[in-house]
Motif scaffolding. Structure first.
Motif, PDB file in Angstrom:
ATOM      1  N   TYR A 612       0.748  -1.108  -0.031  1.00  0.00           N
ATOM      2  CA  TYR A 612      -0.001   0.054   0.044  1.00  0.00           C
ATOM      3  C   TYR A 612       0.772   1.176  -0.024  1.00  0.00           C
ATOM      4  CZ  TYR A 612      -3.626   3.389   1.228  1.00  0.00           C
ATOM      5  OH  TYR A 612      -4.384   4.523   1.182  1.00  0.00           O
ATOM      6  N   GLY A 613       1.975   1.402   0.795  1.00  0.00           N
ATOM      7  CA  GLY A 613       2.843   2.258   0.720  1.00  0.00           C
ATOM      8  C   GLY A 613       3.332   2.680  -0.749  1.00  0.00           C
ATOM      9  N   GLU A 614       3.947   1.537  -1.521  1.00  0.00           N
ATOM     10  CA  GLU A 614       4.428   1.435  -2.608  1.00  0.00           C
ATOM     11  C   GLU A 614       3.473   2.245  -3.520  1.00  0.00           C
ATOM     12  OE1 GLU A 614       5.447  -2.562  -3.435  1.00  0.00           O
ATOM     13  OE2 GLU A 614       7.552  -2.303  -2.296  1.00  0.00           O
ATOM     14  N   ARG A 615       2.075   1.989  -3.453  1.00  0.00           N
ATOM     15  CA  ARG A 615       1.226   2.555  -4.301  1.00  0.00           C
ATOM     16  C   ARG A 615       1.089   4.200  -4.084  1.00  0.00           C
ATOM     17  NH1 ARG A 615      -3.171  -0.454  -6.120  1.00  0.00           N
ATOM     18  NH2 ARG A 615      -4.822   1.190  -5.240  1.00  0.00           N
ATOM     19  N   LEU A 616       1.543   4.503  -2.969  1.00  0.00           N
ATOM     20  CA  LEU A 616       1.457   6.161  -2.766  1.00  0.00           C
ATOM     21  C   LEU A 616       2.868   6.737  -2.768  1.00  0.00           C
ATOM     22  CD1 LEU A 616      -1.170   6.103   0.276  1.00  0.00           C
ATOM     23  CD2 LEU A 616      -1.736   6.523  -2.240  1.00  0.00           C
ATOM     24  N   GLY A 617       3.863   5.809  -3.329  1.00  0.00           N
ATOM     25  CA  GLY A 617       4.906   6.475  -3.269  1.00  0.00           C
ATOM     26  C   GLY A 617       6.001   6.443  -2.417  1.00  0.00           C
ATOM     27  N   PHE A 618       5.811   5.552  -1.343  1.00  0.00           N
ATOM     28  CA  PHE A 618       6.532   5.321  -0.062  1.00  0.00           C
ATOM     29  C   PHE A 618       7.187   3.884  -0.182  1.00  0.00           C
ATOM     30  CE2 PHE A 618       3.209   8.319   1.166  1.00  0.00           C
ATOM     31  CZ  PHE A 618       3.900   9.065   1.773  1.00  0.00           C
ATOM     32  N   THR A 619       8.477   3.658   0.240  1.00  0.00           N
ATOM     33  CA  THR A 619       9.245   2.607   0.347  1.00  0.00           C
ATOM     34  C   THR A 619       8.895   1.876   1.483  1.00  0.00           C
ATOM     35  OG1 THR A 619      11.050   3.469   1.459  1.00  0.00           O
ATOM     36  CG2 THR A 619      11.149   3.764  -0.968  1.00  0.00           C
ATOM     37  N   ALA A 620       9.451   0.641   1.446  1.00  0.00           N
ATOM     38  CA  ALA A 620       9.245  -0.237   2.734  1.00  0.00           C
ATOM     39  C   ALA A 620       9.915   0.229   3.929  1.00  0.00           C
ATOM     40  CB  ALA A 620       9.736  -1.715   2.608  1.00  0.00           C
ATOM     41  N   ASP A 621      11.131   0.997   3.754  1.00  0.00           N
ATOM     42  CA  ASP A 621      11.982   1.719   4.676  1.00  0.00           C
ATOM     43  C   ASP A 621      11.044   2.770   5.445  1.00  0.00           C
ATOM     44  OD1 ASP A 621      14.653   2.203   6.016  1.00  0.00           O
ATOM     45  OD2 ASP A 621      14.109   4.245   5.214  1.00  0.00           O
ATOM     46  N   ASP A 622      10.503   3.521   4.334  1.00  0.00           N
ATOM     47  CA  ASP A 622       9.380   4.903   4.877  1.00  0.00           C
ATOM     48  C   ASP A 622       8.351   4.104   5.681  1.00  0.00           C
ATOM     49  OD1 ASP A 622      10.884   6.708   3.292  1.00  0.00           O
ATOM     50  OD2 ASP A 622       9.515   6.350   1.708  1.00  0.00           O
ATOM     51  N   MET A 623       7.773   3.126   5.414  1.00  0.00           N
ATOM     52  CA  MET A 623       6.754   2.572   6.006  1.00  0.00           C
ATOM     53  C   MET A 623       7.094   2.063   7.594  1.00  0.00           C
ATOM     54  SD  MET A 623       4.121   3.252   4.277  1.00  0.00           S
ATOM     55  CE  MET A 623       2.906   2.553   4.835  1.00  0.00           C
ATOM     56  N   SER A 624       8.398   1.621   7.597  1.00  0.00           N
ATOM     57  CA  SER A 624       8.747   1.113   9.054  1.00  0.00           C
ATOM     58  C   SER A 624       8.742   2.130  10.033  1.00  0.00           C
ATOM     59  CB  SER A 624      10.100   0.537   8.835  1.00  0.00           C
ATOM     60  OG  SER A 624      11.088   1.585   8.440  1.00  0.00           O
ATOM     61  N   TYR A 625       8.670   3.475   9.530  1.00  0.00           N
ATOM     62  CA  TYR A 625       8.599   4.572  10.600  1.00  0.00           C
ATOM     63  C   TYR A 625       7.354   4.910  11.257  1.00  0.00           C
ATOM     64  CZ  TYR A 625      13.559   5.035   9.506  1.00  0.00           C
ATOM     65  OH  TYR A 625      14.843   4.748   9.272  1.00  0.00           O
ATOM     66  N   VAL A 626       6.455   4.303  10.245  1.00  0.00           N
ATOM     67  CA  VAL A 626       4.811   4.546  10.645  1.00  0.00           C
ATOM     68  C   VAL A 626       4.148   3.569  11.661  1.00  0.00           C
ATOM     69  CG1 VAL A 626       2.693   5.134   9.641  1.00  0.00           C
ATOM     70  CG2 VAL A 626       4.739   5.545   8.454  1.00  0.00           C
ATOM     71  N   ASP A 627       3.619   4.245  12.770  1.00  0.00           N
ATOM     72  CA  ASP A 627       2.991   3.079  13.684  1.00  0.00           C
ATOM     73  C   ASP A 627       1.678   2.781  13.163  1.00  0.00           C
ATOM     74  OD1 ASP A 627       0.671   5.123  15.110  1.00  0.00           O
ATOM     75  OD2 ASP A 627       2.499   6.199  14.852  1.00  0.00           O
ATOM     76  N   ASP A 637      -8.979   8.196   0.869  1.00  0.00           N
ATOM     77  CA  ASP A 637      -8.633   9.362  -0.001  1.00  0.00           C
ATOM     78  C   ASP A 637      -7.243   9.152   0.010  1.00  0.00           C
ATOM     79  OD1 ASP A 637      -7.922  11.814  -0.729  1.00  0.00           O
ATOM     80  OD2 ASP A 637      -9.244  13.131   0.605  1.00  0.00           O
ATOM     81  N   PRO A 638      -6.548   8.949  -1.210  1.00  0.00           N
ATOM     82  CA  PRO A 638      -5.148   8.794  -1.687  1.00  0.00           C
ATOM     83  C   PRO A 638      -4.234  10.103  -1.188  1.00  0.00           C
ATOM     84  CG  PRO A 638      -6.397   7.700  -3.172  1.00  0.00           C
ATOM     85  CD  PRO A 638      -7.337   8.596  -2.547  1.00  0.00           C
TER      86      PRO A 638
END
Length: 783
Positions: A612-627, A637-638
């Motif tokens: 899902y993060g990749e669909r919005l332009g975020f990497t797995a590394d980015d998503m690891s910082y989201v709780d 709403d994208p």
């Protein structure tokens, strides 16, 4: 590297020679050094020069001093030979030849350093002017009170200790009087050389005088942290520790104690510094509510609503006071329960090395066949006969109800409800993720199902498995089972590791990955690839041997059953021997299978979050910082979701950056620990009675595991793949004797050392080979 007073660090020998007349906080032993080209041209003259020195009359040490050592890009510490105890011309010449021969190349400018051997040292070690991993301004001292000056650098001591102190905090005191001058030495060398990052080897001689053995630039890739920024972070950590010491009303005990290894040990399961997503998932699925609900269900005190985990700048700790309270049967009078918690906390603080053995060595949470002996120890702590009898009665009642009843059987059945939380193609790359609704309420709903039908029954079964292990160990202690029969009993349970190993040899690739593909070494870590996402990383499909038979099923003899029945009657239980053995086996197997089952849902959820993060332009590394709390608020709403995630990534990345600059002891007892501490000596847990001598494979660094002793930081069962790779031994930095990997090693008869601590783990991971004698409780580092 020249500074204002002109001291320039060079080779090992050159650095010592230049510092010797200037250093006031330590002494440098007399020395003589020469280069390889000099040795080849003037061998006899150089021997004469050394041997005419007054200090050369005794034992000498011939040390390496290659031009590739002690540079700003790499220390090469311990790579080349140093030889001790050399006397006379012939021994000295042979030693010089051997040291030069140990260099990887024959460079004319390489040197050899000769000094008098320092004997009878009281302590030795390595000190750094900043934390080598983070660049934070700590004075870090790794030492051993050993009479060998290479006890730390050579990994030859099991009594290693580490102290940390904020280098800019002048109120910080040395961890022991023996090391009183080490921090001053670091400060002086930094001033003399103009380098803020410096590393020294030192010893304390028989007269308690500090001896400088080596000084070199500290190789540290991390960005330096300013003292001002670091002070700000540590001030917040100290305040958070002070706040956490105020307990919730249901929690007993008068002092706050926090540990990384007790109970639901986060160091083992999510690491010392988990990223925000992993930390929040662990809280959601285990330590916020689930842990207490499971324990209350089995008859312990009600701590529902009390979080078990606290974090200090993102470093995850267990509230030991809450944990200890939760191990007391609910019917024990509150006054007695409170005194027990206080006593257990005092014992732990007095013996901090037991921080990973709280359940087995500190608290008494169930009734086994030798519980009377453990309760008798309470008499020395002021607990009278009535207190002990009351506690024993309630422990017996709780254990009897658990073994005889159906609670744990109901928990096994609850795990089967997890199917509703699995995505359609659960064990394959790209498993139906990234679809609308994979985050937000849908994800929150899936985690709720995972908690209610996965981690809660798993947590309850984990408690039952701990009690089972205690009962099984007591059967061995009572002589009913031999240690070998215990291993046979565990091996015949059909646990996940054994099944995985056998299936790897028997199943084709796709069916194997369909069954086991959801596993990953970091169970809660989105950055840890699943087995089915990187199968070649975990398995060598060309080396499979189709000869892995099932172990024989353990069958107790009639005599053993009668002896167990007598023990049961002696302790006042109402079940019989067959019910007991059924409970022990089912609980241990249930815990392992429960972990396997709920991680399927969790692993699929992590894939969905990543995609899902990749669909919005975020990497797995980015998503690891989201709780996960933020993820549960996402809508359809994208554009809005992209903005929410971007802000969460920035917050999480900044917070994680702060956490990487903080070091705390494994057991926190005061806000003063934020500023300085000494890590307790680890007491490793040896598993099996086997012995193995094999090369070391640092798995997290990418070393191949086949035929090696595998070293992994945590005892997470996501490393099960190692057992299919033909490892010969296992070492973990964290984990207890009842951890998942300990059970797996026991099942498969692989010698293991679990929970060795950071210091020993760091030393052993750089060794060429280890000799593990699990029966003797010994590990030798092979040169």
């Amino acid at each position: 590297m020249v500074n204002r007073v002109g001291v320039c660090l060079g080779t090992k020998a050159e650095s010592l020679a230049r510092l010797a007349p200037l250093v006031t906080t330590a002494r440098v032993l007399p020395l003589h050094y020469f280069a390889l080209h000099e040795w080849r041209m003037s061998r006899e003259r150089l021997l004469d020069e050394v041997l005419r020195q007054e200090w050369a009359a005794g034992a000498l040490i011939v040390r390496s001093s290659a031009v590739t050592e002690d540079t700003a890009t790499g220390s090469q510490a311990g790579r080349f030979r140093s030889l001790t105890g050399r006397r006379g011309r012939a021994e000295l010449a042979a030693a010089v030849d051997e040291v030069f021969a140990s260099y990887d190349q024959q460079r004319p400018d390489d040197q050899v350093l000769v000094q008098p051997e320092l004997t009878g040292s009281r302590a030795s070690g390595v000190a750094c002017s900043c934390d080598p991993s983070s660049g934070a301004p700590y004075a870090v001292v790794n030492w051993s009170e050993d009479d060998r000056t290479d006890a730390v650098t050579g990994g030859r001591s099991a009594a290693l200790r580490i102290s940390y102190g904020a280098a800019y905090d002048r109120s910080t005191t040395a961890p022991t009087p023996l090391l009183a001058g080490v921090w001053q030495l670091l400060a002086e060398l930094s001033e003399l050389t103009g380098q803020s990052r410096i590393e020294v080897e030192f010893a304390v001689d028989a007269e308690d005088e500090l001896v400088l053995l080596q000084a070199r630039p500290l190789v540290c890739a991390a960005t330096p942290v300013t003292p001002a920024a670091h002070r700000t972070v540590l001030t917040k950590v100290a305040e958070r520790i002070a706040d956490a010491r105020h307990a919730a009303p249901a929690v007993l005990g008068g002092r706050g104690v926090f540990g990384v290894m007790p109970d639901w040990n986060p160091a083992e399961m999510i690491g010392l510094r988990p990223r925000p997503l992993a930390l929040s998932l662990y809280r959601r699925l285990i330590t916020d509510e689930v842990w207490a609900r499971a324990r209350h269900r089995y008859g312990y005190r009600d701590l529902r609503g009390v979080p078990l985990l606290v974090d200090f700048a993102g470093l995850a700790y267990i509230d030991v006071r809450a944990s200890a309270t939760s191990f007391i049967p609910r019917d024990v009078p509150t006054d007695l329960a409170g005194r027990l918690v206080d006593h257990w906390l005092e014992r732990l603080v007095a013996s901090p090395h037991l921080h990973d053995k709280v359940e087995s060595r500190i608290v008494v949470s169930a009734h086994a066949f030798r519980t009377g002996e453990r309760l008798a120890e309470l008499a020395d702590a002021g607990f009278g006969a009535e207190d002990r009898a009351t506690l024993r009665t309630h422990l017996r009642r709780l254990t009897n109800r658990l073994v005889s009843g159906r609670l744990w059987e109901e928990d096994l059945a609850r795990l089967r409800r997890l199917d509703s939380a699995r995505v359609p193609a659960a064990h394959a790359p790209g498993c139906a993720a990234g679809q609308p609704g994979c985050c937000g309420p849908a994800m929150a709903s899936r985690l709720t199902v995972c908690a209610e039908s996965g981690t809660e029954p798993f947590a309850a079964l984990a408690r039952a498995a701990f009690i089972s292990t205690e009962l099984l160990d007591d059967l061995v202690a009572e002589g009913v089972l031999s240690p070998a029969e215990k291993v046979e009993f565990i091996g015949s349970l059909g646990l996940v590791a054994g099944e995985l190993q056998r299936d790897f040899t028997a199943m084709d690739r796709q069916p194997f990955l369909k069954k086991y593909g959801h596993l990953r070494p970091g169970t809660y870590d989105i950055l840890s690839p699943r087995y089915d996402e990187a199968p070649e990383r975990y398995f060598d499909w060309s080396s499979r041997r189709r000869d892995s038979d099932r172990p024989p099923v353990f069958k107790p003899s009639a005599l053993q059953l009668r002896r167990i029945d007598r023990l049961i009657a002696r302790e006042g239980f109402t079940f019989d021997a067959r019910r007991l053995l059924h409970f022990i086996g089912a609980a241990i197997r249930g815990r392992e299978n429960g972990k396997f089952d709920f991680t399927s849902v969790l692993s699929d959820t992590l894939v969905e979050i990543r995609q899902y993060g990749e669909r919005l332009g975020f990497t797995a590394d980015d998503m690891s910082y989201v709780d996960c709390a933020t993820l549960s608020t996402l809508t359809g709403d994208p554009a809005k979701n992209r903005r929410v995630l971007s802000e969460a990534v920035d917050r999480g990345r900044e917070a994680y950056g702060d956490s990487r600059t903080v070091c705390l002891p494994p057991l926190v007892t005061s806000e003063d620990d934020a500023w300085s501490f000494v890590s307790p000596q680890a007491q490793p847990n040896f598993v099996t009675h086997g012995r193995v001598l094999a090369p070391v494979a640092d798995i997290d660094a990418g070393s191949p595991p086949q035929g090696a002793i595998a070293l992994i930081a945590s005892a997470d069962p996501g490393y099960d793949w190692l057992f299919a790779c033909g490892i010969r031994g296992l070492v973990t930095a964290f984990g207890g004797v009842n951890s998942h990997m300990a059970i797996r090693a026991l099942e498969l008869g692989i010698p293991a050392v679990v929970g060795v601590g950071e210091a020993l783990f760091r030393q052993w991971s750089h060794a060429r080979a280890l000799d593990i004698d699990a029966a003797g409780g010994m590990v030798a580092v092979l040169p």
